[in-house]
Design a protein around this motif. Structure first.
Motif, short mmCIF file in Angstrom:
data_model
loop_
_atom_site.label_atom_id
_atom_site.label_comp_id
_atom_site.label_asym_id
_atom_site.label_seq_id
_atom_site.Cartn_x
_atom_site.Cartn_y
_atom_site.Cartn_z
N SER A 106 5.53 -56.76 -32.25
CA SER A 106 6.37 -55.82 -31.49
C SER A 106 5.54 -55.01 -30.51
O SER A 106 5.96 -54.80 -29.36
CB SER A 106 7.12 -54.89 -32.45
OG SER A 106 8.09 -55.59 -33.17
N LYS A 107 4.39 -54.57 -30.96
CA LYS A 107 3.50 -53.80 -30.06
C LYS A 107 3.16 -54.61 -28.82
O LYS A 107 3.23 -54.09 -27.69
CB LYS A 107 2.22 -53.44 -30.81
CG LYS A 107 1.14 -52.79 -29.96
CD LYS A 107 -0.23 -52.96 -30.59
CE LYS A 107 -0.67 -54.40 -30.59
NZ LYS A 107 -1.97 -54.61 -31.26
N ARG A 111 4.32 -53.80 -25.01
CA ARG A 111 3.29 -53.70 -23.96
C ARG A 111 3.63 -54.60 -22.79
O ARG A 111 3.57 -54.19 -21.62
CB ARG A 111 1.92 -54.07 -24.53
CG ARG A 111 0.79 -53.97 -23.53
CD ARG A 111 -0.54 -54.34 -24.15
NE ARG A 111 -0.56 -55.70 -24.65
CZ ARG A 111 -0.74 -56.79 -23.90
NH1 ARG A 111 -0.93 -56.65 -22.59
NH2 ARG A 111 -0.72 -57.98 -24.43
N GLU A 112 4.01 -55.84 -23.09
CA GLU A 112 4.38 -56.78 -22.02
C GLU A 112 5.59 -56.28 -21.24
O GLU A 112 5.61 -56.31 -20.01
CB GLU A 112 4.67 -58.16 -22.62
CG GLU A 112 3.46 -58.90 -23.14
CD GLU A 112 2.48 -59.27 -22.05
OE1 GLU A 112 2.92 -59.50 -20.91
OE2 GLU A 112 1.28 -59.32 -22.33
N ALA A 113 6.61 -55.83 -21.95
CA ALA A 113 7.85 -55.41 -21.30
C ALA A 113 7.64 -54.22 -20.37
O ALA A 113 8.28 -54.11 -19.32
CB ALA A 113 8.90 -55.06 -22.36
N LEU A 114 6.72 -53.33 -20.73
CA LEU A 114 6.47 -52.13 -19.93
C LEU A 114 5.46 -52.35 -18.81
O LEU A 114 5.38 -51.56 -17.87
CB LEU A 114 5.95 -51.01 -20.84
CG LEU A 114 6.93 -50.45 -21.88
CD1 LEU A 114 6.18 -49.51 -22.83
CD2 LEU A 114 8.08 -49.71 -21.22
N ILE A 149 0.58 -46.85 -29.88
CA ILE A 149 -0.33 -46.74 -31.03
C ILE A 149 0.31 -47.38 -32.25
O ILE A 149 1.33 -46.91 -32.75
CB ILE A 149 -0.66 -45.26 -31.34
CG1 ILE A 149 -1.07 -44.51 -30.06
CG2 ILE A 149 -1.74 -45.18 -32.41
CD1 ILE A 149 -2.34 -44.99 -29.43
N GLU A 150 -0.29 -48.46 -32.71
CA GLU A 150 0.19 -49.13 -33.93
C GLU A 150 -0.39 -48.42 -35.15
O GLU A 150 -1.57 -48.04 -35.16
CB GLU A 150 -0.23 -50.60 -33.92
CG GLU A 150 0.22 -51.37 -35.15
CD GLU A 150 -0.28 -52.81 -35.14
OE1 GLU A 150 -0.40 -53.38 -36.23
OE2 GLU A 150 -0.54 -53.36 -34.05
N MET A 151 0.44 -48.26 -36.18
CA MET A 151 0.02 -47.55 -37.39
C MET A 151 0.32 -48.38 -38.62
O MET A 151 1.47 -48.72 -38.88
CB MET A 151 0.75 -46.20 -37.49
CG MET A 151 0.55 -45.32 -36.27
SD MET A 151 1.52 -43.80 -36.37
CE MET A 151 1.26 -43.17 -34.70
N ASN A 270 12.35 -58.16 -32.63
CA ASN A 270 11.14 -57.66 -31.96
C ASN A 270 11.32 -57.71 -30.44
O ASN A 270 10.93 -56.79 -29.72
CB ASN A 270 9.92 -58.48 -32.37
CG ASN A 270 9.60 -58.36 -33.85
OD1 ASN A 270 9.88 -57.33 -34.47
ND2 ASN A 270 9.04 -59.39 -34.43
N ILE A 271 11.92 -58.80 -29.97
CA ILE A 271 12.19 -58.94 -28.53
C ILE A 271 13.20 -57.88 -28.09
O ILE A 271 13.02 -57.22 -27.05
CB ILE A 271 12.72 -60.35 -28.22
CG1 ILE A 271 11.61 -61.39 -28.43
CG2 ILE A 271 13.27 -60.43 -26.80
CD1 ILE A 271 12.09 -62.83 -28.39
N SER A 272 14.25 -57.71 -28.86
CA SER A 272 15.30 -56.73 -28.52
C SER A 272 14.73 -55.32 -28.44
O SER A 272 15.09 -54.55 -27.54
CB SER A 272 16.42 -56.77 -29.56
OG SER A 272 17.02 -58.04 -29.61
N ALA A 273 13.85 -55.00 -29.39
CA ALA A 273 13.24 -53.66 -29.39
C ALA A 273 12.44 -53.44 -28.11
O ALA A 273 12.54 -52.38 -27.47
CB ALA A 273 12.35 -53.50 -30.61
#
Length: 432
Positions: A106-107, A111-114, A149-151, A270-273
């Motif tokens: 998802s991260k 990142r790609e989408a933005l 930031i992934e946690m 994940n894609i939808s998010a």
């Protein structure tokens, strides 16, 4: 003893951020000497300076022997405090992401989408713990205008600690599943631990993005005044799942059907998010879809590998009951004359380990699988429940077997916890 404020002044002179490993390039970095069960990096501080670090931070006075080496009470805590101090100088969005499964994927999709609109800095690899999060913050490029930031977490309190360091303004929990249940003390402990991100956002008037199809997360959303929902028809962002055969096809609101390089129906959310977040931050949806569709999974996370006769689903990076079930269900829906599973132990499940591994054997009994191979001690329970299959003590033993008994003309799922090392089988599976 040096203050965090003073360290930050010096840190701003270090054009390449911070480092903790003298085996890597430390040129123009600030070196933090960390301790662990089997190492004490204090003794390497002088070497770090020799290797190009501008400054070093130690928590043993004996090694603070020149004006470039600074003594603090605790190097790790100071690293975390410095990261939070630096984070508070940022004036752009900081997005926090956690969850039992799909965090890293998802991260990367977010990142790609933005990225068509923003200079996005995101957690590198899986540096998502109490050391990785501060390193991510302190190594953020100066031209960044959006940070993700992934946690990660193994127990209650981990996410609270990481949100205190990263101070995210926005957040997403991908899902809550049966991962690290041993450390969390059971599934309800996982719920409590992951929801610490929500607690932070509530206390700091942050914005949360919520999968409306997840009952647990949707229920948690009631605490927020204005949660952002996806992917239902009445949600902020609507996206329809078409199929996954094998790659996810989907239709975002007002657009034609899109095809991704993401394997498995579980990746639809994940894609939808990612697209929902892109919409919220005013990214052109067509451009966001292009970026998402071009993303190629890596690092043994649901990678599709083709050989002369086999199609291999290499998903050997990690495994827990939730992700294992999703992978098996995805395999079930894929067309193939011969389906083979190579499965290994799922770790950190505590008292539920035997029960969860048994469920794998039960699933295999109820579905059409041509061959099954099991690797590890814990998954032997699954092999005992399953009517057929072969068990191996370790990956090397299975590798040796496959050299003389190759798998051919098959769709092969490879999945286990990282410690089993099933990715080592890639070369032998590709050779046939």
């Amino acid at each position: 003893m040096v203050t965090v404020e003073k360290l930050h002044e010096l840190f701003l002179l270090c054009h390449n951020g911070v480092g903790t490993d003298t085996r890597k390039n430390l040129e123009e970095q600030m070196f933090f000497a960390l301790r662990g069960p089997n190492f004490n990096a204090n003794r390497l501080a002088a070497q770090a300076i020799e290797n190009g670090a501008l400054y070093a931070v130690v928590d043993d006075k004996n090694y603070a022997d020149n004006d470039k080496i600074f003594f603090v009470e605790n190097s790790l805590k100071t690293l975390q405090k410095l990261a939070n101090y630096h984070r508070k100088t940022w004036d752009y969005p900081v997005f926090g992401i956690t969850g039992s499964n799909g965090k890293t994927t998802s991260k990367e999709l977010i990142r790609e989408a933005l990225s068509s609109k923003y200079n996005v800095w995101a957690t590198q690899g899986n540096l998502n713990n109490h050391i990785g999060v501060p390193l991510t913050i302190l190594n953020c490029p100066t031209d960044t205008d959006f940070a993700i930031i992934e946690m990660g977490a193994n127990k209650i309190g981990d996410i609270a600690e990481l949100t205190a360091i990263a101070s995210p303004d926005y957040g997403l929990i991908t899902n809550i599943g049966k991962a690290h249940t041993e450390g969390f003390g059971g599934f309800y402990g996982v719920i409590r631990g992951k929801s610490e991100l929500y607690h932070h956002l509530l206390e700091n008037d942050g914005t949360v993005f919520i999968n409306s199809q997840d009952e647990i997360l949707a229920n948690m959303s009631k605490r927020f005044k204005s949660p952002i929902f996806y992917p239902g028809k009445d949600d902020y962002f609507h996206c329809e799942f078409i199929d996954a055969n094998p790659y996810v096809r989907y239709q975002p609101e007002g657009m034609e059907t899109q095809e991704s390089n993401m394997l498995g129906s579980y990746n639809f959310l994940n894609i939808s998010a990612a697209l929902c977040i892109a919409k919220y931050f005013d990214v052109d949806l067509k451009e966001a879809c292009k970026k998402v569709n071009n993303y190629q999974p890596a690092n043994n996370r649901s990678q599709v590998i083709h050989s002369a006769s086999n199609t291999i689903i290499m998903d050997a990076y990690n495994a827990n009951p939730s992700s294992m079930e999703a992978a098996l269900e995805n395999l079930k829906g894929m067309p193939a004359n011969k389906k083979v599973v190579i499965l290994g132990d799922m770790n950190e499940l505590g008292e539920s380990s035997e029960e969860e591994h048994k469920k794998i054997g039960e699933w295999l009994n109820q579905n059409d699988i041509s061959e099954a191979f099991f690797v590890g001690d814990k998954i032997k329970v699954a092999s005992e429940v399953y009517n057929s299959g072969m068990t191996f003590e370790d990956t090397e033993s299975l590798e040796n077997y496959l050299k003389t008994n190759p798998i051919t003309n098959s769709l092969v799922l490879v999945k286990a916890s990282r410690s089993i090392g099933l990715e080592k089988l890639e070369h032998i599976l590709k050779s046939s």
